[in-house]
Design a protein around this motif. Structure first.
Motif: not given
Ligand code: DC
Length: 217
Positions: A148-160, A162-166
């Motif tokens: 869950e913590r990684a999902k929250r951070r991923f949702q932030d990071l993917v905005k800037t 888009p290549q990043i994975t969960l």
């Protein structure tokens, strides 16, 4: 609510502590102090100076020479607003090493205590209840599952980015958790008198209400 009340909120990355601490400070009309942003600002300063990972002396010199200020939710490094830059993945990658150096912690903890002495505050970090403000009136330790913590951070990071994975975010978070909780100097751990709140599956409002129920209005 007494004007000089101190509320400590600790927990691992992505546990929701910064969002909760910020909103709690707003509700209670207290100052908010994001200590993670201070470690991030020193890390950014070291990166800007070209200090290599592992160069302890270089990092300590950078910490001695840097001027870190918090104004509301913004962090300033030598007068420059670096609030966005301190969230860069390169800072994420290097901040645990910087935060593990006792000399760096000593400088920042001194600053944090000075800020807390000015009036009522909500301070978030890893060692607030155990080390920075052991006498804080209220202490909370927020947790959530790694996923869950990684999902929250991923949702932030993917905005800037888009290549990043969960999976990448989860691995990076696991690595940082391990470093933060096993370092020799004031590691991430639950204070004996802290209230532990598992935020998995809970909304920000639910967690805030739980905390408000304890601290009152
Ligand atoms: O909360 P954050 O992710 O912005 O914190 C960044 C890093 O700083 C984190 O990996 C651990 C370190 N930190 C710390 O050691 N002590 C604190 N009080 C706050 C943060």
């Amino acid at each position: 609510m007494k004007k000089d009340v101190q509320i400590a909120i600790d927990g691992p990355a992505g546990s929701g502590k910064s969002t909760i601490a910020r909103k709690l400070a707003e509700r209670l009309n207290l100052d908010y102090i994001d200590t993670g942003a201070m470690y991030r600002a020193i890390t950014l300063a070291a990166i800007n100076m070209g200090i290599a990972p592992g160069d302890r002396k270089g990092i300590i010199d950078t910490a001695v020479r840097s001027r870190i200020q918090l104004r509301g939710v913004k962090v300033f490094l030598n007068g420059e607003d670096v609030s966005l830059k301190v969230r860069m993945p390169l800072v994420d990658k290097r901040v645990s090493e910087v935060a593990s150096i006792p000399e760096v912690r000593k400088i920042l903890v001194g600053l944090q205590r000075q800020m807390a002495a000015r009036g009522g505050i909500v301070m978030d970090g890893r060692d607030i209840g155990t080390s920075v403000l052991p006498e804080a009136r209220y202490k909370f330790f927020l947790t959530a599952t790694l996923e869950e913590r990684a999902k929250r951070r991923f949702q932030d990071l993917v905005k800037t980015n888009p290549q990043i994975t969960l999976k990448q975010v989860m691995n990076e978070m696991e690595r940082r958790d391990l470093l933060d909780s096993t370092r020799g100097h004031s590691p991430l751990k639950v204070a004996d008198d802290a209230v532990v709140i598992d935020t998995t599956g809970k909304s920000i409002e639910e967690v805030l209400d739980e905390i408000m129920g304890i601290v009152g209005g």
